[in-house]
Design a protein around this motif. Structure first.
Motif, PDB file in Angstrom:
ATOM      1  N   ALA A  29       0.859  -1.187   0.000  1.00  0.00           N
ATOM      2  CA  ALA A  29       0.000   0.000   0.000  1.00  0.00           C
ATOM      3  C   ALA A  29       0.891   1.230   0.000  1.00  0.00           C
ATOM      4  O   ALA A  29       1.492   1.560   1.024  1.00  0.00           O
ATOM      5  N   TYR A  31      -0.173   4.388  -1.237  1.00  0.00           N
ATOM      6  CA  TYR A  31      -1.140   5.386  -1.662  1.00  0.00           C
ATOM      7  C   TYR A  31      -0.594   6.799  -1.350  1.00  0.00           C
ATOM      8  O   TYR A  31       0.093   6.990  -0.346  1.00  0.00           O
ATOM      9  N   ASP A  35      -1.880   1.225  -4.823  1.00  0.00           N
ATOM     10  CA  ASP A  35      -2.379   0.361  -3.753  1.00  0.00           C
ATOM     11  C   ASP A  35      -3.318  -0.654  -4.401  1.00  0.00           C
ATOM     12  O   ASP A  35      -4.509  -0.696  -4.123  1.00  0.00           O
ATOM     13  N   SER A  40      -6.006   4.326  -7.331  1.00  0.00           N
ATOM     14  CA  SER A  40      -4.798   5.093  -7.020  1.00  0.00           C
ATOM     15  C   SER A  40      -4.389   5.831  -8.292  1.00  0.00           C
ATOM     16  O   SER A  40      -4.975   5.638  -9.362  1.00  0.00           O
TER      17      SER A  40
END
Length: 242
Positions: A29, A31, A35, A40
């Protein structure tokens, strides 16, 4: 009747004959940059390109530590993000072809706001995501001056810098800012311009599908307004400051 058959054939082929490609992505992840399979910046960008060409992209999350072997071990068609900056000792690098920059980002050194202005030698601990390369710090890591602290969680690294457990991190600033906002600690960490930083790019790479790569290049060049809107939507770092 012929017109009907032709229309049916074209419609059928648009569904059945669409090219499907496997895109290797990092199983982490990170982000707002990525992700997968969640929305995203990276996914929205790649989905938009695939849709424009009638392709289907299947995203295959893979271990960051095995990045150098994805093409060999998983027979992926593309890798994203990738970068010529990360070639290193990758065994397939001579076969790799890279797109034009899909997005430009900042590789910098993020510290607590009140700790800005330190010299490189004063950075004794540097946090990064497990499997990421601290490119601009390799000399001090190899010499033993700076200890690399790794974690599979970007949030964990951000917290450690914020609370003074480690001196700095090389995690991309837009990712740092996202987690700071979640914690209500906006502006708690900053890029220290007195420490190493540079502009780099996310690129799409492939070994076999250079024709698709050329289409992606054209998509990037022809959709600058869309790319700017996407950058703003996901609050990516404005590289014009650097």
């Amino acid at each position: 009747m012929k017109k009907f058959f032709l229309l049916f054939s074209l419609t059928f082929c648009s569904v059945v004959c669409a090219k499907t490609f496997v895109v290797g992505v990092q199983d982490i992840a990170f982000y707002p940059l990525y992700d997968f399979p969640n929305s995203s910046h990276s996914k929205e960008l790649l989905d938009a390109f695939a849709k424009s060409r009638g392709y289907e992209f299947i995203y295959l999350p893979l271990p960051v530590k095995r990045t150098n072997y994805w093409y060999e071990e998983h027979a992926i068609d593309f890798k994203y993000p990738d970068s010529v900056r990360w070639i290193g000792d990758r065994s397939v690098y001579k076969q790799l072809k890279f797109s034009v920059p899909a997005v430009k980002l900042v590789a910098g050194t993020v510290v607590k706001a009140e700790n800005r202005g330190k010299q490189r030698l004063e950075i004794k601990t540097l946090g990064t995501v497990l499997g990421f390369h601290a490119t601009m710090w390799l000399d001090l890591i190899d010499s033993g001056n700076t200890k690399l602290v790794e974690s599979t969680s970007p949030l964990n690294i951000v917290k450690q810098v914020l609370y003074g457990h480690i001196d700095a991190t090389n995690i991309e600033p837009s990712v740092v800012n996202y987690y700071l906002a979640l914690m209500g600690k906006e502006n708690g960490l900053i890029i220290d311009k007195a420490l190493p930083y540079e502009i780099y790019s996310y690129q799409l790479s492939t070994i076999e599908y250079e024709d698709v790569l050329l289409e992606f290049n054209q998509f990037i060049k022809s959709n600058q307004e869309f790319l700017e809107l996407l950058r703003k939507k996901y609050n990516l770092t404005d590289i014009r400051e650097y």
